[in-house]
Each structure stands twice: as structure tokens, then as C-alpha cells.
Design a protein around this motif. Structure first.
Motif: not given
Lengths: 337, 251, 290
Positions: C262, C274, A133, C267-268, A140, A144, C264-265, C271-272, A137
Motif C-alpha cells: 500500500i 498501535t 498517534c 504508516t496509517l 495520514e 491518503f 501511500k497509506g 498508527y491504527a 492517524l
């Protein structure tokens, strides 16, 4: 009472007291690396990649081989170092290589510390997932922030100031890169070697061998693990920064699952928890990959998969482990009870 | 003058619906030679886990020298002077006997966090480790890895690690368990030779060992104290015999 | 009004995607809870099933339902072979060995599929009855997505009933709770695990086929979505069916919501979130504390 030094008459005590002494054959890898410089002047690019891979694998060995932290996300730190160095140089903010490398390591260490404090409260599948993860992260985030990172295309054509003001990174003739990488690897290796043989390193082995027992001897287990993870991240970051500097380029591959899986394979192939496993694994893997993966990429992946299954089932200690087994076998044969 | 070292006040522990410990009031004083016995599943190991901080009690307090340590984690309690051995060996199997003891002593002496000098440089730790091994007659095996040792001698290393921590309270969970009878005397001799000032609590099923060693016996049944007294009193107690015989007939 | 429709359509799309995640991941959650085995190759069985479903529909004109059944049964059968011959040898092995083994399996599956079928994405032909849009009154929405949501709910209830009402279910629950005690009660854990593994892989196969609309179907599938399957298991708590259901639903909806706001971002944030969630509750939302 006992005279000082008497206890070292005992072979076990002497062995422990002298465990860290440098043996003659330990010069071999370095001599080979120097010989390589002169023997294969046209393969220095490959040689440099190899040196960087060894440093990266050594960083993983610290976390996985010695502390027992199973991670599939170590490329997070590699990439953090690579992007720190790459972005600073590309955007003209900081182009000095040696200090840039230290900065890359520092950023990676910070991320390692922050993620370690969270992750190392968990274990097993949850920990593994969190390492993935964290890496995802970062990947990504890099994707981004394309204005800074170039996203999928990366940052090509980065330039750096000459090393020590004298030696330029010439993309066509990577001699400076090779020697630079070799020196960085040497320094990194000496540091890790010192750490491994220290009482701290011994306690890491204890944590790996029997965590519950370490709690029961009063060791602050989580603190040790976080420190180890942070140092491991720092070294991985230096390796990543080195990659950016020697390739004059950085892209998302530095943060990818592919890179993290590859370094794990390299380490296990050579033998984890053994200082020199990284060297052997990197050489074996990269030489094979260099010849096979370009020509038959799918067959290469199939073979790699089979190799991993075989290692997991029969040769979990890698090449060095196989050597050990052979050595024990011959010793047993030569000395019939 | 004996001091109370570790004591519990109304300590209870439940795992969901299972009540593993009920209202236990217990103390171990300096120089104690106590034993905790009871049928299988009585909660003896749970109790040691509560004393050492493996988990916290659901109710009640644990005190050490008058100080409340109920919320203190395992490692901190070790630093205070509480050491234990496990029912099944918890050793560093890939390491040598010497290294096993080194790790424990290095922790106690505060030598463990050092990163920049070799472990071998700490001659004091090595010396103390060898001394301890000699006392337990393990010196000849110092360089062997744990996996090379017979089980009885491994059990002795388990004891050595606990002793290396120079505890004031020593909790031994079935110290002779799994040791073949031909080897069990080495464990028994080592227990006999324990320093007099340490407060020792032994859990065991071996009545010979218990009666040989203990000056005070507590019987635990279904998580609660069933009976207490000197070995003579316990031996003569018909209820205790019934509990054990009842256990035997269910086989 | 339009805002309401946007939210509703986002919720429905997210739930549908979540159902796919759930159907694929539930097998992994149960086998993880039961055996503690880190099976990173679970996604490979989902992919295998998906490919079987596509191929029998395309090459042998199977109808949708028969194709799904074939995918389930064949994948379950194949997984049993792997389980008995290979996985079983590593149950007591250290975690690293399990990780290496299953990654090796993933590579083998990916390479085999690439060699046998090719690297392109394989779309799953949806039967005509499920194509198009459904009129829900306040909104028209893709029939297939509604279908997925319904299937997901049916499956979770079916699984829950299976766990609560059947003998096998009781045994699994006992073994997940306390394996040693279950063994001492005479439960054959190894056989239980084979059956559960087969069923879980079959479920994954269903998810692979049903979910091709959302997750695609190409050789990279097992690695592309590995993190998500693991997140569902960790957040839901290993061995918790409803935990996996809610975790998957939340992730699906979050993903769709973030994609909307958002682009483009997105999935970011998943993760954060989670990481933050597991910082707060290391055992997951529904897992039990150690």
C-alpha cells in the motif's frame, strides 16, 4: 436545627455559593474585542485568527487544565472539524455555515469519544503517545484520501452560504468573519464557563488534583474523563470548523503537530486551568508570532524553545500565575503580620 | 443486633513471589471497633487495599452484607458504604477545606454529574459540608486551602472526606501518622466521636491509640493472622510481644 | 520464487530499519522505565549525535568507526550536562512540566542545528567496505542493511548481558521494578540515572548516525520521528530491552511491508495497529501490568 440560609453566614460557604457570579471585569475581554473591530478595521483577519485560537485553547484547557489529560494531539479534533466543514462545502454537499459548524463539532466529538474510550485507559507517556498517534492517524488519512481532501495542497477557495442568509464571507474584507467568530467564541466560552463552575467541573478538578482520592470517594473517574474529553473535542472541532469558514480554506496544517504544540504553548503561556488563561496566552503568543516568526523564523523557534524551558522551570502557571505571585507578594508586603 | 458488614474468606494476595496476604479470614460488623496491628511490612495496608478494591485478591472472596464484591471496583464499593482514609493524606491540595468535603458529599448525593448549573446552587451539599466541618471543629478553616493547614488539621480533613461519604464501614490507615503529638488529640477525639453504628477498623502502630480505641485486635505478621483477641488478651500474649520485640531488636 | 525474494528482501529491509529504531529508542525506554521521565527530546540527542558523526567525517576525515565513537562519547557528555543542570530539577515535577521542558529543548536543538549547519538533509558517508551488495546465496542484498541487522543484534545481546551480568545492570533492573525499594536498599538512583541517561543518549547518537540512510538527518528529525520512538517504548514496555527490540523490529518490517503493498497509506496502519494493540494491552506487548 438550622434556619435555611444560616450556613451562608460563613465566608467559605458564601464564597462557594457565589463563586460563579459574573464579575464586572469579565466584560472586559468582550469590550476589547468589540473595540478592536472598530479600531483596527484592516487587521480583522488577524483578529479572527486570534478569536479562533482562543476558542481552540479553551477547548484544550478543559481537557488539560481542568481534567489533567496531557495531550499533544488536540489538533486531531481541530482538523476533524475543519475538514468536515471544508469538505462538505467544497464538494457542494453542505454550505450553510452555522449548521456546518455544529456538524464539524459533532464529528470531532465522535472521534473524541472513540479515541477517549481507548486512550483514557492509559496514562503518562503511553497516553501522550496515543494522542500523537490518533492525530497522526487522521493526518495520514487526510493525506491518503486526496480526492476528497486535496492532500498536501488542501482545499482552496471554499465558499459558504451567507450567515443567517444575510452576511457573506468576503475574503478581502473579513468583517462578517470577525463578528461571526466573536459570537461563536462567546457562546463557546459561556458554555465552558458554566461547565467549569458546575459540580461536574468541580469533580474534574478533583480528578486532576488527586485521581486516587476521587476513586476513593466513589467517583466514576474514567466516565467523567471520557465525557470531558469528548466535550473538549467537540469544541476543538467547532474551532476548526470556524477556521475553515473564516479562511475559506482547509489543509493538512489543521491536523499537524505544529498546530497541536502551538495551542499547548498558548494555553500554558497564559495559564492553564484558569478560564482566561487562553485569552491572555493567545494574545501574547499571536502578537509576538505575528511580528517575529515571519522575519526570523529560526530565531523565533529558538526563542520559543527557551521560553518553554523557562516556563517549565520557573513559571509553570504562565502569565496569570506570575500575576498571582506578584499580587501575593505585594499583599504580604502591605500587611506585615 | 449487629450485622456482619464486610468479611473476607481465605483472601490471599501475591505480588510475583512476594506473598503480601495469606488466607485471611476477617470480618467487620456494625458498631465494631477493631484494630489491625503488626510489624512493618506485615501487609496491613495491602489488606485495606483488598477490602476497598484498590486491587483484587489472588485468591479468596470479599463479601459485603453477604454479597460477593470481590470483582467490584473501588468506586462501586464506596457507593455500597465502604470508606477509607489513607496513610499519607490524599487531599485536593489546591482546593479549600470546604471544597474538599463538598466533592465527597456531592458524589454521595449524586449531585456531581450535573453540568449546567453552578456548584454553588446546591445549597444542600454546601450545608451538609459545613455541618460536617463544624462537627470536626474544622469550620474556621473552611475557606483555607489545604496547603495552608498544619499537618494535623489536614489529617482531620482526610477523616472528614471519609465521613462525608456516610459510610457503614470505615477503614482508617494510621490516622494519627505524621501528626505532631501536640495535635494528635484532635484526631483521637474525632475517632472517639465516630457514630456508634459504623464498623471501624484502625491500622496503627501507636499502641496507646489502639488500646484506647479497640474492642478487638488482630495481629498481622507477614501477611497472615498471627493472633486475635480483646486488648487484654493481646496485651498479655507473650508471642505477640516477641514478634514486636523481635522487630525492635532488628531495629 | 520471485515472491519469495520479494518477501525476503522486504524482511531484511524492514529489520534493518527496525534496528535503527531500536538503537535510537532503547535509551528512551530504559530512562522512561527507570525514572518515569517523559523525555520528548530524546530524538534531539539522536540528531545531535548524527550531525557530530557526519561533521567529523566530512570536515576532519574521521573514519567511520572513530566517527561513531566520537558521536557516542560527545553526545553522552553533552547529555550529562543537560541532565545535571536541567533535567534533574524536574524529576519530581508534574508530567506537564516535563513535556513542556523537553519540547522546549527540541525547539532549541532544531533551531540551533538550522542556524549552525543549515536546513538541508545531511547524508552520512558510508565506508566503502559497507557499500554495495552482499551475496547471501538465495538473494543479493545491500551490505549496509545486513550490517545494521548484525549491529542491532550485537547491541541487544550486549545490552542484555550488561543488564543481567553487571552490578549496574542489576541496580537498573531493581530500580525499574520498584524504585522505592531500590532506594531503601541504598542504591543511588540519581547517579544511576545520570549514567543511564548518558548511555541512552549515546546510543541514540549511534542510531542517528547509523540510521541516516533510513531516517535521514535534517533539523526536523526529532519531531518527525517522535511518534515512532514513543510507539517503540510504549509497545515494547518501558524499561524492557527485548520489548523495545521486538517492537522496533515489528514496526520496521510492517512499515516496509506496507510500503510494498500500500504505497501511500502504509504508516496509517501502523498508527491504527498501535492504538488497537494498546486498547487490548495497555501495558504494551511486553510491559508488566500495574
Amino acid at each position: 436545627m438550622s434556619a435555611p440560609g444560616y450556613v451562608l453566614d460563613h465566608p467559605a460557604a458564601r464564597a462557594l455559593a457565589e463563586r460563579h457570579r459574573v464579575r464586572a471585569w469579565e466584560a472586559l475581554p468582550w469590550l476589547l474585542a468589540i473595540a478592536f473591530y472598530f479600531a483596527f478595521p484592516r487587521h480583522l483577519g488577524f483578529g479572527t485568527e486570534l478569536l479562533v485560537a482562543i476558542l481552540f485553547a479553551i477547548s484544550l484547557d478543559l481537557a488539560l487544565g481542568y481534567a489533567g489529560i496531557i495531550t499533544l494531539g488536540h489538533a486531531a479534533f481541530f482538523g476533524a472539524g475543519a475538514y468536515t466543514v471544508g469538505m462538505l462545502a467544497f464538494h457542494g454537499v453542505w454550505k450553510e455555515p452555522i449548521s456546518g459548524l455544529l456538524l464539524g463539532g459533532a464529528v470531532a466529538a465522535l472521534i473524541g469519544l472513540a479515541s477517549g474510550l481507548v486512550l483514557l485507559r492509559t496514562a503518562g507517556l503511553t497516553l501522550l503517545m496515543l494522542t500523537l498517534c490518533t492525530m497522526a492517524l487522521l493526518e495520514e488519512t487526510a493525506n491518503f484520501a486526496h480526492a476528497y481532501t486535496g492532500s498536501f495542497d488542501g482545499l482552496p477557495g471554499i465558499t459558504f452560504k451567507p450567515v443567517l442568509g444575510l452576511f457573506e464571507f468576503n475574503p478581502l474584507i473579513p468583517r462578517t468573519q470577525y463578528v461571526y467568530a466573536l459570537v461563536v467564541l462567546f457562546i463557546g466560552f459561556v458554555f465552558v464557563r458554566t461547565l467549569i463552575y458546575s459540580p461536574f467541573g468541580q469533580s474534574l478538578t478533583g480528578i486532576r488534583e488527586n485521581t486516587l482520592r476521587m476513586h476513593a470517594v466513589g467517583a466514576p473517574v474514567r466516565v467523567r474523563l471520557v465525557i470531558c474529553y469528548t466535550i473538549s473535542a467537540a469544541i476543538a472541532g467547532v474551532a476548526g470548523g470556524l477556521w475553515a469558514q473564516t479562511n475559506l480554506y482547509v489543509n493538512l496544517s489543521t491536523l499537524s503537530l505544529d498546530r497541536a504544540a502551538t495551542v499547548l504553548i498558548i494555553l500554558v503561556l497564559g495559564g492553564y486551568g484558569r478560564l482566561y488563561g487562553s485569552f491572555i496566552g493567545a494574545v501574547a503568543y499571536m502578537v509576538l508570532a505575528h511580528f517575529l516568526s515571519q522575519i526570523y523564523p529560526t530565531a523565533w523557534q529558538l526563542g520559543l524553545g527557551l521560553l518553554l524551558v523557562l516556563i517549565a522551570l520557573f513559571a509553570r502557571n504562565g502569565i496569570l500565575g506570575l500575576f498571582d505571585t506578584l499580587r501575593r507578594h505585594f499583599r504580604a508586603k502591605r500587611a506585615p503580620s | 443486633m449487629t450485622t456482619t458488614l464486610i468479611e473476607t474468606h481465605n483472601v490471599s494476595k501475591s505480588f510475583g513471589a512476594l506473598r503480601a496476604a495469606s488466607d485471611i479470614n476477617f470480618r467487620i460488623e456494625s458498631g465494631a471497633r477493631r484494630a489491625l496491628i503488626g510489624p512493618n511490612g506485615a501487609g496491613k495496608t495491602t489488606f485495606i487495599n483488598l477490602l476497598t478494591g484498590v486491587f483484587a485478591p489472588t485468591a479468596g472472596r470479599v463479601l459485603y452484607k453477604g454479597r460477593d464484591i470481590t470483582d467490584l471496583p473501588q468506586a462501586a464499593r464506596v457507593k455500597l458504604g465502604i470508606a477509607r482514609t489513607f496513610q499519607i493524606n490524599r487531599l485536593f491540595r489546591g482546593l479549600s477545606v470546604l471544597e474538599n468535603v463538598y466533592i465527597a458529599i456531592a458524589e454521595r448525593l449524586g449531585a456531581a454529574p450535573a453540568m449546567l448549573h453552578p456548584a454553588g446552587r446546591r445549597r444542600d451539599v454546601i450545608e451538609e459540608s459545613m455541618h460536617l466541618l463544624e462537627q470536626l471543629k474544622l469550620a474556621d478553616d473552611a475557606h483555607h486551602s489545604i496547603s495552608e493547614l498544619p499537618y494535623g488539621r489536614q489529617r482531620l480533613v482526610e477523616l472528614a472526606i471519609a465521613l462525608g461519604l456516610k459510610p457503614e464501614v470505615l477503614l482508617l490507615d494510621e490516622p494519627a501518622a505524621g501528626v505532631p503529638s501536640a495535635e494528635s488529640h484532635i484526631i483521637l477525639d474525632a475517632i472517639d466521636a465516630l457514630p456508634a453504628h459504623i464498623g471501624v477498623l484502625i491500622i496503627d502502630h501507636d499502641m496507646d491509640l489502639v488500646f484506647r480505641f479497640a474492642r478487638h485486635i488482630t495481629v498481622l505478621v507477614r501477611g497472615a493472622i498471627f493472633a486475635e483477641g480483646t486488648p487484654k488478651e493481646i496485651g498479655a500474649n507473650p508471642d505477640v510481644r516477641a514478634v514486636y520485640l523481635g522487630q525492635a531488636s532488628h531495629g | 520464487m520471485i515472491f519469495g525474494i520479494d518477501v525476503a528482501s522486504m524482511l531484511l529491509g524492514g529489520l534493518a530499519a527496525g534496528m535503527v529504531l531500536f538503537i535510537v529508542s532503547v535509551g528512551l525506554s530504559v530512562t522512561m522505565g527507570l525514572m518515569g521521565f517523559v523525555n520528548l527530546a530524546h530524538g534531539a540527542f539522536a540528531m545531535l549525535g548524527g550531525y557530530i558523526i557526519v561533521l567529523v567525517m566530512r570536515n576532519w576525515n574521521f573514519d567511520f568507526v572513530s566517527a561513531l565513537a566520537t558521536g557516542f562519547i560527545l553526545t553522552a557528555a553533552i547529555s550529562v550536562i543537560f541532565e545535571r543542570l536541567l533535567y534533574a530539577r524536574l524529576y519530581r515535577a508534574p508530567e506537564l512540566d516535563q513535556v513542556l521542558f523537553t519540547i522546549g529543548l527540541v525547539f532549541i536543538f532544531i533551531a540551533s542545528v538550522t542556524l549552525l549547519v543549515g536546513p538541508e538533509n545531511q547524508p552520512v558517508p558510508i565506508p566503502a567496505a559497507l557499500q554495495g551488495q552482499l551475496d547471501l546465496g538465495f538473494l543479493q542484498y545491500r551490505t549496509y542493511s545486513i550490517f545494521l541487522i548484525l549491529i542491532g543484534i550485537v547491541i541487544v545481546i550486549g545490552l542484555w548481558l550488561g543488564f543481567e551480568r553487571t552490578r549496574y545492570g542489576a541496580q537498573i533492573r531493581a530500580a525499574v521494578d520498584n524504585r522505592r525499594m531500590a532506594e531503601s536498599l541504598g542504591i543511588n538512583i540519581d547517579r544511576l540515572f545520570t549514567v543511564t541517561f548518558a548511555f541512552g543518549s549515546g546510543m541514540a547518537a549511534l542510531g542517528g548516525g547509523l540510521g541516516a540512510e533510513f531516517l535521514g538527518l535534517d533539523p526536523q528529525y526529532p519531531l518527525k520521528y517522535l511518534v515512532f520512538f514513543l510507539i517503540v517504548v510504549a509497545v515494547g514496555g518501558p524499561g524492557r530491552i527485548f520489548g523495545a527490540f521486538y517492537a522496533a523490529a515489528i514496526i520496521g518490517v510492517l512499515d516496509f511491508a506496507l510500503k510494498l503493498y500500500i504505497p501511500k497509506g502504509g504508516t496509517l496502519f501502523i498508527y491504527a495497529l498501535t492504538i488497537l494493540l494498546l486498547l487490548w494491552r495497555p501495558q504494551g506487548l511486553f510491559g508488566r501490568t500495574a
